[in-house]
Design a protein around this motif. Structure first.
Motif, PDB file in Angstrom:
ATOM      1  N   ASN A  99     -12.323   8.010   6.668  1.00 61.10           N
ATOM      2  CA  ASN A  99     -12.208   7.903   5.280  1.00 61.10           C
ATOM      3  C   ASN A  99     -11.076   6.500   5.345  1.00 61.10           C
ATOM      4  O   ASN A  99     -10.182   6.101   6.608  1.00 61.10           O
ATOM      5  CB  ASN A  99      -9.919   8.312   4.836  1.00 61.10           C
ATOM      6  N   PRO A 101      -8.017   3.600   4.374  1.00 60.86           N
ATOM      7  CA  PRO A 101      -6.491   4.084   4.268  1.00 60.86           C
ATOM      8  C   PRO A 101      -5.799   3.190   3.695  1.00 60.86           C
ATOM      9  O   PRO A 101      -6.740   2.332   2.873  1.00 60.86           O
ATOM     10  CB  PRO A 101      -6.245   4.279   5.925  1.00 60.86           C
ATOM     11  N   TRP A 114      -6.898   3.905  11.472  1.00 59.80           N
ATOM     12  CA  TRP A 114      -6.555   5.165  12.093  1.00 59.80           C
ATOM     13  C   TRP A 114      -6.749   5.270  13.678  1.00 59.80           C
ATOM     14  O   TRP A 114      -5.735   6.070  13.744  1.00 59.80           O
ATOM     15  CB  TRP A 114      -7.783   5.798  11.823  1.00 59.80           C
ATOM     16  N   LEU A 267       3.557   7.283   5.127  1.00 60.81           N
ATOM     17  CA  LEU A 267       4.478   7.719   4.244  1.00 60.81           C
ATOM     18  C   LEU A 267       4.328   6.854   2.625  1.00 60.81           C
ATOM     19  O   LEU A 267       4.217   8.333   1.625  1.00 60.81           O
ATOM     20  CB  LEU A 267       4.617   8.948   4.739  1.00 60.81           C
ATOM     21  N   VAL A 270       1.826   7.700  -0.019  1.00 60.00           N
ATOM     22  CA  VAL A 270       1.284   9.124   0.194  1.00 60.00           C
ATOM     23  C   VAL A 270       1.392   9.747  -1.143  1.00 60.00           C
ATOM     24  O   VAL A 270      -0.547  10.264  -0.815  1.00 60.00           O
ATOM     25  CB  VAL A 270       1.486   9.480   1.088  1.00 60.00           C
ATOM     26  N   THR A 273      -3.060   9.337  -2.471  1.00 52.83           N
ATOM     27  CA  THR A 273      -4.030   7.831  -1.497  1.00 52.83           C
ATOM     28  C   THR A 273      -4.565   9.090  -1.137  1.00 52.83           C
ATOM     29  O   THR A 273      -5.086   9.060   0.227  1.00 52.83           O
ATOM     30  CB  THR A 273      -3.265   7.222  -0.099  1.00 52.83           C
ATOM     31  N   ALA A 274      -4.564  10.066  -2.173  1.00 49.04           N
ATOM     32  CA  ALA A 274      -6.204  11.682  -1.211  1.00 49.04           C
ATOM     33  C   ALA A 274      -7.748  11.131  -1.619  1.00 49.04           C
ATOM     34  O   ALA A 274      -7.492   9.781  -2.107  1.00 49.04           O
ATOM     35  CB  ALA A 274      -5.754  12.570  -2.520  1.00 49.04           C
ATOM     36  N   TYR A 276      -6.381  12.907   2.438  1.00 50.87           N
ATOM     37  CA  TYR A 276      -5.652  13.168   3.568  1.00 50.87           C
ATOM     38  C   TYR A 276      -6.699  13.303   4.533  1.00 50.87           C
ATOM     39  O   TYR A 276      -7.318  13.601   4.861  1.00 50.87           O
ATOM     40  CB  TYR A 276      -4.640  13.358   3.350  1.00 50.87           C
ATOM     41  N   LEU A 285      -1.763  17.265  -1.943  1.00 49.40           N
ATOM     42  CA  LEU A 285      -1.370  17.011  -1.135  1.00 49.40           C
ATOM     43  C   LEU A 285      -0.310  17.730  -0.105  1.00 49.40           C
ATOM     44  O   LEU A 285       0.169  18.411   0.997  1.00 49.40           O
ATOM     45  CB  LEU A 285      -0.308  15.641  -1.553  1.00 49.40           C
ATOM     46  N   ALA A 288      -2.335  18.829   2.892  1.00 47.41           N
ATOM     47  CA  ALA A 288      -1.531  18.048   3.706  1.00 47.41           C
ATOM     48  C   ALA A 288      -0.630  18.629   4.284  1.00 47.41           C
ATOM     49  O   ALA A 288      -0.025  18.450   5.944  1.00 47.41           O
ATOM     50  CB  ALA A 288      -1.592  16.774   3.631  1.00 47.41           C
TER      51      ALA A 288
END
Length: 320
Positions: A99, A101, A114, A267, A270, A273-274, A276, A285, A288
């Motif tokens: 995914n 980031p 990651w 974070l 955050v 940014t889905a 996650y 979220l 997560a």
């Protein structure tokens, strides 16, 4: 008890104890130290023309071999400089391994990607430009292309660069990325303006500390400065279903103690940014947060706990 279990247990217990007294300074593998949460202030030392040049390069599909991919293809401003997809596409239209980031606050990360396999943004950007599945460029031909463009000649000169080279291209793009890091309401709160957070958000911050979240999400970026096992309390990846990407930093180091270890993500921003995690396994979220409570902290969180943490995370959104 093997050394992997000992290390994980030590991280968890020490982090919990230090978080309760709001002092968080412990050594970790890379030689850096875990630092207390501290605020950021808007960067003022970066030259505006270098940022502008970096933005043009960041958005230019002509930097890729097929002239269809740019940095912005996978890092969209409206998605917190992630892209909102489970997996971005490579230059052949296939799903990438991880995914994508966010890069909004990457300037503050000690580890990049990651798994944290890259030691610097410069090393990471070089990889992205030259990777055959992504930009697929060779530096000599790319630099020759940029030198032959009169607009770029003017932009590099205006930015104060004496030449168009691999190092100046990378520097300009990183200057642009660094300029994306903006303060949040939480930063203003830490700097002394206690009106910036309401009571629910302050309660969320207190829970964030008392539950032990700060044992990994700390420092100026609330993450990004250490690797941690995904599944500290109990395994997150069923052995029969494990994917190569789930092996984490082991894929780079080859050391068994690095299996399932990933860079702890920042974070900041955050909420934008889905989905996650490295495998996009948490679509929201709330999911997560629940996963972190269960697998990293061993806490059976209530809906109120999850909403409380979420209320705090909202305060980490960038403000202009």
């Amino acid at each position: 008890m093997n050394k992997i279990v000992v290390r994980n247990f030590a991280y968890f217990i020490v982090g919990m104890l230090l978080s309760l007294c709001n002092v968080k300074v412990i050594a970790q593998d890379s030689g850096h130290f875990i630092r207390p949460i501290k605020p950021i202030e808007k960067l003022t030392s970066i030259q505006r023309h270098q940022v502008n040049l970096g933005k043009v390069l960041f958005e230019d599909v002509n930097l890729s071999e097929n002239k269809q991919m740019a940095c912005i293809s996978c890092h969209l401003p409206e998605k917190g400089y992630a892209d909102g997809l489970p997996f971005s596409k490579d230059n052949a239209g296939k799903d990438k391994v991880y995914n994508t980031p966010s890069i909004s606050y990457s300037i503050y990360n000690y580890h990049v990607s990651w798994t944290g396999r890259f030691k610097s943004l410069e090393e990471h950007l070089d990889f992205l430009i030259t990777n055959k599945t992504l930009m697929n460029r060779k530096w000599p031909s790319l630099i020759a292309q940029l030198k032959g463009n009169s607009e770029y000649q003017s932009l590099f000169t205006l930015a104060g660069y004496n030449e168009i080279s691999k190092s100046t291209v990378i520097d300009a793009i990183i200057k642009f990325e660094a300029n994306l890091a903006k303060p949040s309401r939480f930063d203003l709160y830490l700097l002394g303006d206690k009106t910036k957070l309401n009571s629910a958000e302050i309660a969320g911050f207190n829970l964030f500390k008392s539950a032990g979240c700060v044992s990994c999400h700390q420092g100026i970026n609330l993450g990004g400065n250490l690797r941690q096992k995904f599944g500290v309390i109990k395994p997150y990846f069923p052995e029969q279903e494990i994917n190569t990407r789930d092996l984490g930093y082991f894929n780079s180091s080859g050391k068994s103690e690095d299996i399932n270890f990933f860079r702890v993500p920042s974070l900041r921003n955050v909420t934008k940014t889905a989905p996650y995690f490295h495998d996009a396994s948490a679509p929201t979220l709330e999911k997560a947060i629940q996963v972190m409570f269960t697998y990293q902290l061993g806490i059976d969180a209530t809906e109120e706990d999850i909403e409380s943490i979420k209320a705090f995370l909202v305060t980490l959104e960038a403000i202009e």
